[in-house]
Motif scaffolding. Structure first.
Motif, short mmCIF file in Angstrom:
data_model
loop_
_atom_site.label_atom_id
_atom_site.label_comp_id
_atom_site.label_asym_id
_atom_site.label_seq_id
_atom_site.Cartn_x
_atom_site.Cartn_y
_atom_site.Cartn_z
N ALA A 36 -1.42 7.77 -3.03
CA ALA A 36 -2.35 7.05 -3.91
C ALA A 36 -2.80 5.75 -3.25
CB ALA A 36 -1.69 6.77 -5.25
N LEU A 37 -1.89 5.07 -2.59
CA LEU A 37 -2.25 3.86 -1.85
C LEU A 37 -3.24 4.19 -0.74
CD1 LEU A 37 -1.82 0.83 -1.16
CD2 LEU A 37 0.09 1.56 0.30
N ALA A 38 -2.92 5.23 0.04
CA ALA A 38 -3.78 5.60 1.17
C ALA A 38 -5.19 5.96 0.71
CB ALA A 38 -3.15 6.76 1.93
N ALA A 39 -5.29 6.68 -0.41
CA ALA A 39 -6.59 7.18 -0.86
C ALA A 39 -7.52 6.08 -1.34
CB ALA A 39 -6.38 8.20 -1.98
N CYS A 40 -6.98 4.89 -1.63
CA CYS A 40 -7.83 3.81 -2.13
C CYS A 40 -8.28 2.86 -1.03
CB CYS A 40 -7.10 3.01 -3.22
SG CYS A 40 -5.95 1.75 -2.62
N LEU A 41 -7.76 3.01 0.20
CA LEU A 41 -7.98 1.99 1.22
C LEU A 41 -9.37 2.02 1.85
CD1 LEU A 41 -4.53 2.00 3.08
CD2 LEU A 41 -5.32 0.49 1.23
N GLY A 42 -9.99 3.19 1.90
CA GLY A 42 -11.33 3.27 2.48
C GLY A 42 -11.55 4.44 3.40
N ASN B 46 -8.29 -3.66 -1.84
CA ASN B 46 -8.13 -2.41 -2.58
C ASN B 46 -6.66 -2.12 -2.88
OD1 ASN B 46 -10.81 -1.80 -2.91
ND2 ASN B 46 -10.94 -0.50 -1.10
N ALA B 47 -5.78 -2.43 -1.94
CA ALA B 47 -4.35 -2.23 -2.19
C ALA B 47 -3.88 -3.11 -3.34
CB ALA B 47 -3.55 -2.52 -0.93
N LEU B 48 -4.29 -4.36 -3.34
CA LEU B 48 -3.92 -5.27 -4.43
C LEU B 48 -4.48 -4.79 -5.77
CD1 LEU B 48 -4.48 -8.64 -2.55
CD2 LEU B 48 -2.30 -7.86 -3.50
N ALA B 49 -5.72 -4.31 -5.75
CA ALA B 49 -6.32 -3.80 -6.98
C ALA B 49 -5.61 -2.53 -7.45
CB ALA B 49 -7.81 -3.54 -6.76
N GLN B 50 -5.29 -1.65 -6.53
CA GLN B 50 -4.58 -0.42 -6.87
C GLN B 50 -3.24 -0.72 -7.54
OE1 GLN B 50 -5.27 2.74 -6.79
NE2 GLN B 50 -3.26 3.73 -6.91
N LEU B 51 -2.60 -1.79 -7.09
CA LEU B 51 -1.29 -2.18 -7.62
C LEU B 51 -1.43 -3.12 -8.83
CD1 LEU B 51 0.46 -2.81 -4.19
CD2 LEU B 51 0.87 -0.88 -5.74
N ALA B 52 -2.66 -3.31 -9.31
CA ALA B 52 -2.94 -4.18 -10.47
C ALA B 52 -2.46 -5.60 -10.25
CB ALA B 52 -2.34 -3.58 -11.74
N MET B 53 -2.58 -6.09 -9.02
CA MET B 53 -2.18 -7.46 -8.71
C MET B 53 -3.37 -8.41 -8.70
SD MET B 53 0.57 -6.49 -5.69
CE MET B 53 1.12 -8.18 -5.36
N LEU B 54 -4.60 -7.87 -8.77
CA LEU B 54 -5.82 -8.66 -8.86
C LEU B 54 -6.55 -8.29 -10.14
CD1 LEU B 54 -7.38 -8.49 -5.26
CD2 LEU B 54 -6.07 -10.37 -6.27
N PRO B 55 -7.39 -9.20 -10.66
CA PRO B 55 -8.13 -8.91 -11.89
C PRO B 55 -9.39 -8.08 -11.64
CG PRO B 55 -8.63 -11.13 -11.17
CD PRO B 55 -7.57 -10.60 -10.22
N GLN B 56 -9.26 -7.01 -10.90
CA GLN B 56 -10.40 -6.17 -10.59
C GLN B 56 -9.92 -4.78 -10.24
OE1 GLN B 56 -11.20 -8.75 -7.08
NE2 GLN B 56 -11.62 -6.84 -6.01
N ARG B 57 -10.80 -3.82 -10.29
CA ARG B 57 -10.49 -2.45 -9.92
C ARG B 57 -10.75 -2.25 -8.43
NH1 ARG B 57 -10.06 1.60 -13.47
NH2 ARG B 57 -11.17 3.04 -12.07
N ALA B 58 -10.02 -1.33 -7.85
CA ALA B 58 -10.30 -0.98 -6.46
C ALA B 58 -11.67 -0.34 -6.37
CB ALA B 58 -9.23 0.00 -5.95
N THR B 59 -12.35 -0.53 -5.27
CA THR B 59 -13.62 0.15 -5.05
C THR B 59 -13.36 1.65 -4.98
OG1 THR B 59 -13.39 -0.13 -2.66
CG2 THR B 59 -14.64 -1.80 -3.85
#
Length: 328
Positions: A147-153, A229-242
Motif C-alpha cells: 500500500a505504501l509502494a502503490a502511493c509513491l508515484g 504521499n507517504a505522509l498522506a497515506q499514513l494520515a500524518m498530513l492534513p491532505q490525501r495522497a495524490t
C-alpha cells in the motif's frame, strides 16, 4: 579518522497526536543526493509552518553516509547498504554509522529510503518479500508495504532482492578477484542486509525508491512527492495522497552477475530495465568470454564502473505478484 565526519545528523518532528513513526533516509550512498534535497526541502517547510505534521513521528536523515557525501562517491570505506547491523567491533566508517543508524531504524515503524542509480532509466520501487515464515527474511506486513509502494508515484516495482543477492554471494565467495574485505563481508550472515531488510527484521516495514539517474533534475522532485504521499497515506498530513498507480507492474530479480576483472565490459550502454531477449550479448569478460541473457527479461542496475567482486548487473523477469492499485 582524521578529516572524517564525527556525527550522524537526524531531524525529528513529533506530532501532538499519536500515530505512525516514519523515517526517511537520503544519501545512504553519497553520490545519490535526491533524497538529501527532498528531505531538506520538507524540513524547511515544516519549520516555517508551510506544512504541518498532524500526528505521529517523522524523522529525516538527509545525509545517512556523511563520509560518502563528503567524498561525493557511492561509499566512504564500504557500501553502507550491505551488512547493515550493530557491531561491537566496528572496522570502518560505515560500521560506526550503522551503530547509530540501526537503533534509529528500530525506533520507527515505517521506512522510506530514497536512492538514485548510475545509468539512465525511469524511477522504480524495491519491494520486500511476500508474507512468509522462512529463515531468510520472514515477514508479515506485505499488504502494508504494498500500500505504501502503490502511493509513491512510480508504476514499476521490483521484488526478490535478498534471495537473489544470497545466491550471488555463494558465487562471490569463490571468486578470487573479489577484494579481501569483500570476501569477508560476503561470508557474513548479514551479507544482503540493507536499510529495508534491517527495518523488517525489527518488526517494521519499508521500501526503497530509486528516483532516477543520479543527475536527473527531476529525481529530487520524485523523492519529495514520494515523501508527501507517504505522509498522506499514513494520515500524518492534513491532505490525501495524490492518486496512486492504477496498474502497478511488478518484476522479480532472478540473478546477479559480478564483475570479475577491470576489463570486463558491457557490449553496449545499458540502462536499467532495458529489455533482454534470450541470447542477447550483455557483455564480454576480460578473457573474451561472452555474457549472454539466458532468458527473456530485463537488465537492472548495470554498473560499468563496478569493482571486481561486486555487482556488475542484475537480471529481472516478470513476476506473478499482484499489487493492489494505490489510492485513486
Amino acid at each position: 579518522m582524521s578529516g572524517q565526519p564525527t556525527a550522524l545528523k537526524s531531524v525529528t518532528f513529533h506530532g501532538l497526536e499519536p500515530g505512525p513513526r516514519l523515517i526517511v533516509l537520503g544519501a545512504v550512498h553519497g553520490n545519490e543526493l535526491c533524497g538529501t534535497e527532498a528531505t531538506e526541502r520538507l524540513q524547511a517547510e515544516l519549520e516555517s509552518g508551510e506544512r504541518e505534521l498532524l500526528r505521529g513521528t517523522l524523522t529525516l536523515v538527509p545525509r545517512t553516509n556523511p563520509l560518502a557525501v563528503q567524498r561525493n562517491q557511492r561509499m566512504g570505506e564500504r557500501n553502507l547498504n550491505r551488512n547493515l547491523r550493530v557491531t561491537e567491533d566496528p572496522q570502518d566508517f560505515e560500521d560506526r554509522i550503522a551503530n547509530r543508524l540501526c537503533p534509529l531504524l528500530a525506533a520507527h515503524d515505517v521506512l522510506l529510503d530514497l536512492h538514485s542509480f548510475h545509468t539512465g532509466g525511469q524511477p522504480f520501487i524495491m519491494l520486500g518479500p511476500r508474507d512468509n515464515d522462512g529463515e531468510l527474511e520472514p515477514f508479515s506486513q506485505a499488504a502494508e508495504e504494498q500500500a505504501l509502494a502503490a502511493c509513491l508515484g512510480p508504476r514499476r516495482m521490483v521484488e526478490g532482492w535478498l534471495d537473489t543477492y544470497a545466491r550471488g554471494v555463494e558465487k562471490r565467495m569463490k571468486n578470487p578477484n573479489a577484494s579481501h574485505r569483500a570476501q569477508i563481508l560476503s561470508t557474513d550472515p548479514s551479507y544482503g542486509i540493507g536499510t529495508t531488510e534491517y527495518m523488517r527484521s525489527q518488526g517494521g516495514y519499508g521500501v526503497t525508491l530509486e528516483c532516477g539517474q543520479h543527475d536527473d533534475p527531476q529525481a529530487p522532485e520524485v523523492a519529495y512527492k514520494a515523501i508527501i504521499n507517504a505522509l498522506a497515506q499514513l494520515a500524518m498530513l492534513p491532505q490525501r495522497a495524490t492518486p496512486g498507480q492504477a496498474d502497478p507492474e511488478v518484476l522479480r530479480l532472478v540473478e546477479v552477475i559480478d564483475r570479475d576483472h577491470p576489463d570486463d565490459a558491457f557490449a553496449r550502454e545499458w540502462k536499467s530495465f532495458d529489455p533482454l531477449t534470450r541470447g542477447d550479448l550483455i557483455g564480454v569478460r576480460a578473457d573474451g568470454t561472452e555474457v549472454r541473457a539466458p532468458e527473456d527479461g530485463f537488465i537492472v542496475f548495470p554498473n560499468p564502473n563496478s569493482l571486481p567482486g561486486n555487482e556488475w548487473f542484475y537480471r529481472a523477469e516478470f513476476s506473478d505478484r499482484e499489487v493492489p492499485p494505490g489510492p485513486q
